[in-house]
Every structure is written in C-alpha cells, then in structure tokens.
Motif scaffolding. Structure first.
Motif, PDB file in Angstrom:
ATOM      1  N   ILE A  53      44.335  94.857  -4.190  1.00 61.28           N
ATOM      2  CA  ILE A  53      44.477  94.343  -5.561  1.00 61.28           C
ATOM      3  C   ILE A  53      43.164  93.757  -6.055  1.00 61.28           C
ATOM      4  O   ILE A  53      42.805  93.903  -7.219  1.00 61.28           O
ATOM      5  CB  ILE A  53      45.634  93.326  -5.659  1.00 61.28           C
ATOM      6  N   ILE A  54      42.442  93.105  -5.152  1.00 62.22           N
ATOM      7  CA  ILE A  54      41.137  92.551  -5.535  1.00 62.22           C
ATOM      8  C   ILE A  54      40.205  93.675  -5.978  1.00 62.22           C
ATOM      9  O   ILE A  54      39.452  93.532  -6.944  1.00 62.22           O
ATOM     10  CB  ILE A  54      40.511  91.758  -4.368  1.00 62.22           C
ATOM     11  N   THR A  65      50.836  98.293  -6.022  1.00 60.16           N
ATOM     12  CA  THR A  65      50.442  97.480  -4.876  1.00 60.16           C
ATOM     13  C   THR A  65      51.196  96.150  -4.862  1.00 60.16           C
ATOM     14  O   THR A  65      51.610  95.672  -3.810  1.00 60.16           O
ATOM     15  CB  THR A  65      48.918  97.270  -4.871  1.00 60.16           C
ATOM     16  N   LYS A  66      51.407  95.557  -6.036  1.00 62.09           N
ATOM     17  CA  LYS A  66      52.214  94.330  -6.114  1.00 62.09           C
ATOM     18  C   LYS A  66      53.636  94.589  -5.630  1.00 62.09           C
ATOM     19  O   LYS A  66      54.214  93.754  -4.919  1.00 62.09           O
ATOM     20  CB  LYS A  66      52.246  93.797  -7.546  1.00 62.09           C
ATOM     21  N   ILE A 114      46.037  87.330  -6.551  1.00 62.95           N
ATOM     22  CA  ILE A 114      46.582  88.526  -7.207  1.00 62.95           C
ATOM     23  C   ILE A 114      46.440  88.408  -8.728  1.00 62.95           C
ATOM     24  O   ILE A 114      46.072  89.380  -9.400  1.00 62.95           O
ATOM     25  CB  ILE A 114      48.051  88.744  -6.792  1.00 62.95           C
ATOM     26  N   ALA A 115      46.708  87.225  -9.261  1.00 56.64           N
ATOM     27  CA  ALA A 115      46.581  87.026 -10.719  1.00 56.64           C
ATOM     28  C   ALA A 115      45.152  87.317 -11.179  1.00 56.64           C
ATOM     29  O   ALA A 115      44.945  87.962 -12.219  1.00 56.64           O
ATOM     30  CB  ALA A 115      47.000  85.609 -11.093  1.00 56.64           C
ATOM     31  N   LEU A 126      38.031  87.398  -4.907  1.00 54.92           N
ATOM     32  CA  LEU A 126      37.546  87.405  -3.525  1.00 54.92           C
ATOM     33  C   LEU A 126      37.164  86.001  -3.074  1.00 54.92           C
ATOM     34  O   LEU A 126      37.529  85.575  -1.972  1.00 54.92           O
ATOM     35  CB  LEU A 126      36.355  88.359  -3.373  1.00 54.92           C
ATOM     36  N   ALA A 127      36.462  85.274  -3.934  1.00 51.94           N
ATOM     37  CA  ALA A 127      36.069  83.908  -3.584  1.00 51.94           C
ATOM     38  C   ALA A 127      37.300  83.034  -3.354  1.00 51.94           C
ATOM     39  O   ALA A 127      37.356  82.262  -2.382  1.00 51.94           O
ATOM     40  CB  ALA A 127      35.182  83.320  -4.687  1.00 51.94           C
ATOM     41  N   LEU A 128      38.284  83.166  -4.215  1.00 54.89           N
ATOM     42  CA  LEU A 128      39.505  82.377  -4.069  1.00 54.89           C
ATOM     43  C   LEU A 128      40.257  82.778  -2.801  1.00 54.89           C
ATOM     44  O   LEU A 128      40.780  81.918  -2.084  1.00 54.89           O
ATOM     45  CB  LEU A 128      40.399  82.540  -5.295  1.00 54.89           C
ATOM     46  N   PHE A 129      40.301  84.070  -2.526  1.00 51.00           N
ATOM     47  CA  PHE A 129      40.963  84.522  -1.295  1.00 51.00           C
ATOM     48  C   PHE A 129      40.305  83.892  -0.077  1.00 51.00           C
ATOM     49  O   PHE A 129      40.980  83.348   0.795  1.00 51.00           O
ATOM     50  CB  PHE A 129      40.934  86.049  -1.179  1.00 51.00           C
TER      51      PHE A 129
END
Length: 167
Positions: A53-54, A65-66, A114-115, A126-129
C-alpha cells in the motif's frame, strides 16, 4: 486401552494390547507448530501488504490490498485463537498475552500508514511505518519466534520420549 490383533508372516496370531491416550484436543505436547506456522505466515503476509500500500499508486490496487489485509486480519485472529486453545504452560501464555496486547497497537499504527498510502504519500507513510508500526510488529515477530522455538523444542522432547518407548 485398545486391543489389536496382527498376523505375523509366520502365520502366528499375536494379540497386542497397549494403552493409547484418548486425545480430545488436536494436539499433544508441542504440537501446535502448524497453527503457529499459519499464524506467522499471515502475520508476515499482512506486513507485506502494508508495504504494498505504501508503494502502490492506483486506487484499485490499493483497495484490493486493503481488502486482502482485512482477510489477513481474520486469519491471524483465527490462528491466534487456535494457538491459545492449545497452550500448555505459563511461558506460552505469557508470550501469547504479549502478542495479543501488541497486535492492536500494530493495527492502529498500520491504519495510519495505510491512510497515508491511500493519499500516495509514500515518504510519509514509510516514515510513519518505521516509527510507529514497525516497533510493534518487531515485538510481535520476536514473541512469535520464541513461541515457535519453544514448541519445536517441546515437540523434539516428545519425539525423543516416543523413540525411547519404541526401543
């Protein structure tokens, strides 16, 4: 106790009687590796779907994918409940309790990722993940690996005991 009669090649009938435990559950000591393996597979598949998703940019692929992640969550929940029903000691229960407490935290952080992915904000997602979701995921994987190793060891011990009886 079950009784069995077997015919030897010499034509002699032998009557063999042995005690066989009545197993009401689907497991014996350490025999939950299959459910643990399925759970671990779906856990990792879900993490891969988040990564997708990213990286994805088209709405249709993101929506699919969701939906896949929602199905993965159902499978993770199912196999965790199967594992929970078969736990045999306090150490296993403690590991599963850790997993079950971390998983909702991972899911919450993952939803934020995902949002951002849905908005095609790849760098932010990606940074938040890495900052929020991944630490929970790593803890879950660490506990899962420990639970798997523990059950492999219990299974090996049971196999060794069975080998001793067969000698």
């Amino acid at each position: 106790e079950q009784n069995h009669t077997c015919n030897h090649t010499a034509g002699i009938n032998a009557h063999i009687s042995y005690a066989w435990p009545t197993v009401r559950n689907k497991h014996l000591n350490g025999f939950i590796q299959g459910d643990l393996g399925e759970y671990s597979t779906y856990l990792n598949k879900g993490a891969a779907e988040v990564r997708d998703i990213i990286l994805l940019t088209d709405e249709e692929s993101i929506a699919k994918t969701k939906a896949d992640i929602a199905e993965v969550d159902k499978k993770v929940d199912y196999y965790l409940s199967e594992v929970e029903a078969k736990l045999e000691n306090d150490e296993e229960e403690a590991l599963l309790a850790d997993i079950k407490s971390e998983y909702p935290l991972y899911q919450d952080a993952r939803e934020e990722v995902i949002a951002l992915g849905e908005q095609n904000k790849m760098d932010e997602a990606l940074a938040l993940f890495l900052e929020t979701a991944n630490p929970h995921l790593e803890k879950i994987i660490e506990d899962t690996d420990e639970l798997i190793a523990m059950n492999i060891e219990m299974g090996d011990k049971m196999a060794h005991r069975m080998d001793l009886f067969s000698e």
